[in-house]
Design a protein around this motif. Structure first.
Motif, PDB file in Angstrom:
ATOM      1  N   MET A   1       0.854  -1.192   0.000  1.00 25.33           N
ATOM      2  CA  MET A   1       0.000   0.000   0.000  1.00 25.33           C
ATOM      3  C   MET A   1       0.888   1.239   0.000  1.00 25.33           C
ATOM      4  O   MET A   1       1.715   1.406   0.893  1.00 25.33           O
ATOM      5  CB  MET A   1      -0.922   0.007   1.215  1.00 25.33           C
ATOM      6  CG  MET A   1      -1.933  -1.130   1.216  1.00 25.33           C
ATOM      7  SD  MET A   1      -3.065  -1.041   2.633  1.00 25.33           S
ATOM      8  CE  MET A   1      -4.189   0.212   2.029  1.00 25.33           C
ATOM      9  N   PRO A   2       0.734   2.103  -0.987  1.00 21.90           N
ATOM     10  CA  PRO A   2       1.589   3.301  -1.040  1.00 21.90           C
ATOM     11  C   PRO A   2       1.263   4.271   0.088  1.00 21.90           C
ATOM     12  O   PRO A   2       0.157   4.264   0.616  1.00 21.90           O
ATOM     13  CB  PRO A   2       1.251   3.911  -2.401  1.00 21.90           C
ATOM     14  CG  PRO A   2      -0.135   3.434  -2.698  1.00 21.90           C
ATOM     15  CD  PRO A   2      -0.241   2.062  -2.080  1.00 21.90           C
ATOM     16  N   PRO A   3       2.222   5.112   0.453  1.00 19.93           N
ATOM     17  CA  PRO A   3       1.950   6.113   1.491  1.00 19.93           C
ATOM     18  C   PRO A   3       0.822   7.053   1.066  1.00 19.93           C
ATOM     19  O   PRO A   3       0.626   7.311  -0.122  1.00 19.93           O
ATOM     20  CB  PRO A   3       3.274   6.883   1.587  1.00 19.93           C
ATOM     21  CG  PRO A   3       4.302   5.983   0.998  1.00 19.93           C
ATOM     22  CD  PRO A   3       3.595   5.162  -0.034  1.00 19.93           C
ATOM     23  N   VAL A   4       0.094   7.557   2.032  1.00 24.32           N
ATOM     24  CA  VAL A   4      -0.986   8.507   1.775  1.00 24.32           C
ATOM     25  C   VAL A   4      -0.374   9.876   1.503  1.00 24.32           C
ATOM     26  O   VAL A   4       0.500  10.331   2.244  1.00 24.32           O
ATOM     27  CB  VAL A   4      -1.953   8.564   2.978  1.00 24.32           C
ATOM     28  CG1 VAL A   4      -2.976   9.669   2.801  1.00 24.32           C
ATOM     29  CG2 VAL A   4      -2.634   7.212   3.169  1.00 24.32           C
ATOM     30  N   ARG A   5      -0.834  10.524   0.438  1.00 20.22           N
ATOM     31  CA  ARG A   5      -0.318  11.849   0.075  1.00 20.22           C
ATOM     32  C   ARG A   5      -1.456  12.860  -0.103  1.00 20.22           C
ATOM     33  O   ARG A   5      -1.284  13.871  -0.756  1.00 20.22           O
ATOM     34  CB  ARG A   5       0.474  11.765  -1.244  1.00 20.22           C
ATOM     35  CG  ARG A   5       1.640  10.816  -1.196  1.00 20.22           C
ATOM     36  CD  ARG A   5       2.882  11.539  -0.722  1.00 20.22           C
ATOM     37  NE  ARG A   5       4.034  10.651  -0.861  1.00 20.22           N
ATOM     38  CZ  ARG A   5       4.765  10.228   0.147  1.00 20.22           C
ATOM     39  NH1 ARG A   5       4.494  10.634   1.354  1.00 20.22           N
ATOM     40  NH2 ARG A   5       5.778   9.424  -0.046  1.00 20.22           N
TER      41      ARG A   5
ATOM     42  N   LEU B   1       7.521   0.956   1.577  1.00 22.53           N
ATOM     43  CA  LEU B   1       6.305   0.902   0.761  1.00 22.53           C
ATOM     44  C   LEU B   1       6.587   1.352  -0.661  1.00 22.53           C
ATOM     45  O   LEU B   1       7.508   2.127  -0.905  1.00 22.53           O
ATOM     46  CB  LEU B   1       5.224   1.797   1.378  1.00 22.53           C
ATOM     47  CG  LEU B   1       4.754   1.396   2.770  1.00 22.53           C
ATOM     48  CD1 LEU B   1       3.763   2.422   3.297  1.00 22.53           C
ATOM     49  CD2 LEU B   1       4.141   0.010   2.758  1.00 22.53           C
ATOM     50  N   PRO B   2       5.757   0.891  -1.606  1.00 23.65           N
ATOM     51  CA  PRO B   2       5.935   1.336  -2.986  1.00 23.65           C
ATOM     52  C   PRO B   2       5.518   2.799  -3.145  1.00 23.65           C
ATOM     53  O   PRO B   2       4.730   3.305  -2.359  1.00 23.65           O
ATOM     54  CB  PRO B   2       4.978   0.418  -3.777  1.00 23.65           C
ATOM     55  CG  PRO B   2       3.923   0.052  -2.794  1.00 23.65           C
ATOM     56  CD  PRO B   2       4.619  -0.016  -1.455  1.00 23.65           C
ATOM     57  N   THR B   3       6.050   3.443  -4.144  1.00 22.36           N
ATOM     58  CA  THR B   3       5.608   4.801  -4.458  1.00 22.36           C
ATOM     59  C   THR B   3       4.307   4.708  -5.224  1.00 22.36           C
ATOM     60  O   THR B   3       3.938   3.659  -5.747  1.00 22.36           O
ATOM     61  CB  THR B   3       6.659   5.541  -5.323  1.00 22.36           C
ATOM     62  OG1 THR B   3       6.777   4.852  -6.563  1.00 22.36           O
ATOM     63  CG2 THR B   3       8.002   5.616  -4.609  1.00 22.36           C
ATOM     64  N   GLU B   4       3.589   5.817  -5.290  1.00 26.34           N
ATOM     65  CA  GLU B   4       2.336   5.816  -6.047  1.00 26.34           C
ATOM     66  C   GLU B   4       2.576   5.469  -7.501  1.00 26.34           C
ATOM     67  O   GLU B   4       1.779   4.790  -8.127  1.00 26.34           O
ATOM     68  CB  GLU B   4       1.650   7.180  -5.921  1.00 26.34           C
ATOM     69  CG  GLU B   4       1.110   7.434  -4.523  1.00 26.34           C
ATOM     70  CD  GLU B   4       0.457   8.788  -4.410  1.00 26.34           C
ATOM     71  OE1 GLU B   4      -0.313   9.157  -5.323  1.00 26.34           O
ATOM     72  OE2 GLU B   4       0.729   9.460  -3.412  1.00 26.34           O
TER      73      GLU B   4
ATOM     74  N   THR C   1       2.777   1.767  -8.109  1.00 20.91           N
ATOM     75  CA  THR C   1       1.509   1.033  -8.029  1.00 20.91           C
ATOM     76  C   THR C   1       0.647   1.285  -9.260  1.00 20.91           C
ATOM     77  O   THR C   1      -0.253   0.514  -9.531  1.00 20.91           O
ATOM     78  CB  THR C   1       0.724   1.414  -6.757  1.00 20.91           C
ATOM     79  OG1 THR C   1       0.463   2.823  -6.764  1.00 20.91           O
ATOM     80  CG2 THR C   1       1.477   1.001  -5.510  1.00 20.91           C
ATOM     81  N   ARG C   2       0.909   2.343 -10.008  1.00 22.39           N
ATOM     82  CA  ARG C   2       0.152   2.619 -11.231  1.00 22.39           C
ATOM     83  C   ARG C   2       0.697   1.854 -12.423  1.00 22.39           C
ATOM     84  O   ARG C   2       0.010   1.678 -13.408  1.00 22.39           O
ATOM     85  CB  ARG C   2       0.190   4.115 -11.540  1.00 22.39           C
ATOM     86  CG  ARG C   2      -0.708   4.903 -10.640  1.00 22.39           C
ATOM     87  CD  ARG C   2      -0.759   6.346 -11.110  1.00 22.39           C
ATOM     88  NE  ARG C   2      -0.642   7.148  -9.900  1.00 22.39           N
ATOM     89  CZ  ARG C   2       0.006   8.262  -9.792  1.00 22.39           C
ATOM     90  NH1 ARG C   2       0.608   8.785 -10.816  1.00 22.39           N
ATOM     91  NH2 ARG C   2       0.032   8.920  -8.663  1.00 22.39           N
ATOM     92  N   ALA C   3       1.966   1.454 -12.368  1.00 21.71           N
ATOM     93  CA  ALA C   3       2.599   0.813 -13.519  1.00 21.71           C
ATOM     94  C   ALA C   3       2.068  -0.575 -13.789  1.00 21.71           C
ATOM     95  O   ALA C   3       1.420  -1.211 -13.068  1.00 21.71           O
ATOM     96  CB  ALA C   3       4.105   0.724 -13.264  1.00 21.71           C
TER      97      ALA C   3
END
Length: 179
Positions: A110-114, A171-174, A177-179
């Motif tokens: 789960m990517p960090p909340v931004r 954690l993965p970057t946003e 997770t889009r790739a």
């Protein structure tokens, strides 16, 4: 109602708010662990619990023992900061949703909340903690409690933020997770 009694009610309300936080935190921590959450920084957590409890107890004890004269401008301005810090804290809780808890638990993948306050600040909840730690005792001129909490909390936050940043770095970057 005297200022000292009003202050006692305020601190009791903040204490009840902490109980509500613990209910939300426990539920959310369980949710995170059920999804493979990994907890980091177990060593500093008991000190954090003691320090935050001591803030409430210390502010009340100091106010009742010293019974200082409190300028209205100090009481009202510090009360405004307490309310603002609570609003920021609950904005953080609402933004993180199920991922918010009082521990450092990250769910792999789960990517960090931004969003929310995290668009503006990396650790907005800790801004709320710092402001409240100064402002709550000063509502009734409990400056010794404010000072001691602030110094001890600075050391605690140095550790906590280091632990949290290391955990978030796993954690993965946003973009990933889009790739």
């Amino acid at each position: 109602m005297t200022g000292l009694v009003a202050f006692t009610v305020l601190v009791a309300l903040v204490g009840l708010e902490r109980v509500a936080e613990l209910v939300v935190s426990t539920r959310n921590a369980r949710w995170s662990m059920e999804r493979g959450g990994v907890e980091h920084g177990l060593g500093h957590f008991p000190f954090m619990v003691v320090l935050h409890t001591a803030l409430l107890v210390g502010a009340l004890a100091e106010a009742w023992v010293r019974q200082p004269q409190v300028p209205s401008v100090l009481a009202w301005s510090m009360l405004a900061l307490v309310v603002a810090s609570q609003a920021l804290r609950w904005w953080c809780i609402a933004t993180l949703g199920r991922r918010w808890n009082t521990r450092v638990i990250v769910v792999p993948g789960m990517p960090p909340v931004r969003s929310g306050p995290y668009r503006i600040l990396r650790h907005p909840n800790y801004v709320a903690v710092v402001v409240e730690g100064v402002a709550l005792p000063l509502v009734h001129a409990a400056w010794i409690t404010a000072l001691v909490f602030t110094v001890l909390n600075a050391g605690l936050l140095a550790v906590r933020i280091r632990v949290e940043d290391a955990a978030l770095a796993t954690l993965p970057t946003e973009e990933a997770t889009r790739a």
